[in-house]
Design an enzyme around this catalytic site. Structure first.
Site, PDB file in Angstrom:
ATOM      1  N   GLU A   1      12.621   3.043  14.173  1.00  0.00           N
ATOM      2  CA  GLU A   1      11.719   4.061  13.634  1.00  0.00           C
ATOM      3  C   GLU A   1      10.444   4.084  14.462  1.00  0.00           C
ATOM      4  O   GLU A   1      10.257   3.269  15.367  1.00  0.00           O
ATOM      5  CB  GLU A   1      11.402   3.791  12.161  1.00  0.00           C
ATOM      6  CG  GLU A   1      10.723   2.456  11.908  1.00  0.00           C
ATOM      7  CD  GLU A   1      10.496   2.179  10.427  1.00  0.00           C
ATOM      8  OE1 GLU A   1      10.654   3.090   9.597  1.00  0.00           O
ATOM      9  OE2 GLU A   1      10.144   1.030  10.109  1.00  0.00           O
TER      10      GLU A   1
ATOM     11  N   LEU B   1      11.501   1.637   6.991  1.00  0.00           N
ATOM     12  CA  LEU B   1      10.950   2.061   5.706  1.00  0.00           C
ATOM     13  C   LEU B   1      11.614   3.377   5.305  1.00  0.00           C
ATOM     14  O   LEU B   1      11.739   4.289   6.134  1.00  0.00           O
ATOM     15  CB  LEU B   1       9.441   2.250   5.818  1.00  0.00           C
ATOM     16  CG  LEU B   1       8.727   2.633   4.520  1.00  0.00           C
ATOM     17  CD1 LEU B   1       8.682   1.446   3.552  1.00  0.00           C
ATOM     18  CD2 LEU B   1       7.313   3.133   4.801  1.00  0.00           C
TER      19      LEU B   1
ATOM     20  N   LYS C   1       6.572  -1.901   2.182  1.00  0.00           N
ATOM     21  CA  LYS C   1       5.361  -1.262   2.724  1.00  0.00           C
ATOM     22  C   LYS C   1       4.191  -2.213   2.501  1.00  0.00           C
ATOM     23  O   LYS C   1       3.349  -2.019   1.607  1.00  0.00           O
ATOM     24  CB  LYS C   1       5.126   0.102   2.078  1.00  0.00           C
ATOM     25  CG  LYS C   1       4.200   1.002   2.900  1.00  0.00           C
ATOM     26  CD  LYS C   1       4.252   2.430   2.379  1.00  0.00           C
ATOM     27  CE  LYS C   1       3.297   3.340   3.134  1.00  0.00           C
ATOM     28  NZ  LYS C   1       3.703   3.576   4.535  1.00  0.00           N
TER      29      LYS C   1
ATOM     30  N   TYR D   1       0.834  -1.208   0.000  1.00  0.00           N
ATOM     31  CA  TYR D   1       0.000   0.000   0.000  1.00  0.00           C
ATOM     32  C   TYR D   1       0.865   1.252   0.000  1.00  0.00           C
ATOM     33  O   TYR D   1       2.074   1.199   0.234  1.00  0.00           O
ATOM     34  CB  TYR D   1      -0.928  -0.002   1.212  1.00  0.00           C
ATOM     35  CG  TYR D   1      -0.253   0.378   2.516  1.00  0.00           C
ATOM     36  CD1 TYR D   1      -0.397   1.655   3.047  1.00  0.00           C
ATOM     37  CD2 TYR D   1       0.528  -0.539   3.225  1.00  0.00           C
ATOM     38  CE1 TYR D   1       0.211   2.011   4.239  1.00  0.00           C
ATOM     39  CE2 TYR D   1       1.143  -0.200   4.405  1.00  0.00           C
ATOM     40  CZ  TYR D   1       0.976   1.080   4.921  1.00  0.00           C
ATOM     41  OH  TYR D   1       1.599   1.435   6.099  1.00  0.00           O
TER      42      TYR D   1
END
Length: 279
Positions: free
Chosen positions: A178, A202, A146, A32
């Site tokens: 993160e 990411l 992702k 996505y």
């Protein structure tokens, strides 16, 4: 009437049916993206679409659309829904097939959906700063994809919310990775630091914009691993994401970061980011 994109066509949401054996529903087998819309324009649209294709390739989903075709249809959806400031969410799954863990052996087309949502810029939080909660990173080892597999992320985000915090700041051992839906930056001695790209984070699109802004405006910057202690002793901390932009973190757990107010480099990057988006 709400319009969405379903398998490349713009139609009314009420007319869409997705099979219960869609692999996105049963396995999280898909990818996505979330694209910001400012004043009716898609921000960093090429970067998001490129990353969508990269994620799909990493899990062997072939997207049956040209990149330009996807972008044009997304832009049309924004116009049809008269969206000014908000987001577009889009996802592709491996499609519908009788449930089995292995990939379908026949040629099953992916299922593609996209929709818009109004979402204002979080100006108050960006001005005042927010709190973060340290949480052990329990996610799988391909955070560079992702994918729809977000259970680890939402569990972390929920723990943060229950603690009155805006974001969960994740770590593996002593190393910060993160946020649950963001990248993390610290400032020490006027140098901006963020973790290097690897399979453990990411490569956020807003992260990429911030790095470019640093390069263009003479802001000292480096990509290197930093620890929980580095985070807690930093002069400034902020997170970045498509929806949060440049969001100051003024407290982590019970530790107030520096003065407890957004720092000068964070403020500068907020200003540069607003100029970038034309707001």
């Amino acid at each position: 009437m709400e319009n969405i994109i379903f398998n490349g066509e713009i139609i009314e949401r009420s007319k869409v049916n997705i099979d219960i054996e869609d692999r996105g529903y049963q396995f999280g087998d898909g990818v996505y993206e979330v694209i910001r819309v400012y004043s009716g324009k898609l921000f960093t649209k090429e970067e998001h679409i490129n990353r969508l294709y990269e994620s799909a390739e990493k899990i062997s989903i072939q997207i049956p659309y040209e990149k330009l075709e996807l972008i044009q249809t997304l832009e049309e959806l924004v116009q049809v829904n008269q969206l000014d400031t908000g987001i577009i969410y889009l996802q592709l799954t491996r499609g519908s097939f009788p449930r089995q863990h292995g990939f379908p052996k026949s040629d099953v087309p992916p299922v593609y959906v996209a929709y818009t949502r109004e979402m204002p810029i979080p100006k108050v939080s960006m001005d005042e700063g927010v709190k973060g909660l340290l949480i052990e990173d329990i996610r799988w080892l391909r955070c560079d994809i992702k994918s729809l597999n977000l259970l680890g992320n939402i569990l972390a985000k929920q723990k943060a919310a229950e603690s009155g915090c805006f974001e969960a700041i994740q770590h593996r051992g002593e190393e910060v990775t993160e946020g649950s839906s963001s990248n993390v930056f610290i400032v020490k001695d006027n140098c901006l630091i963020t973790r290097p790209v690897s399979n453990l984070i990411l490569n956020g699109i807003t992260r990429q914009v911030i790095i470019k802004l640093c390069q263009e405006n003479g802001i000292s910057f480096k990509e290197e691993i930093f620890t929980i202690d580095d985070l807690l002793e930093a002069d400034e901390v902020f997170i970045s994401s498509t929806t949060s932009e440049v969001m100051p973190i003024i407290q982590v757990n019970e530790k107030v970061i520096s003065t407890g107010k957004p720092g000068k480099i964070t403020r500068k990057l907020q200003q540069l980011f607003q100029q970038k988006i034309g707001m």
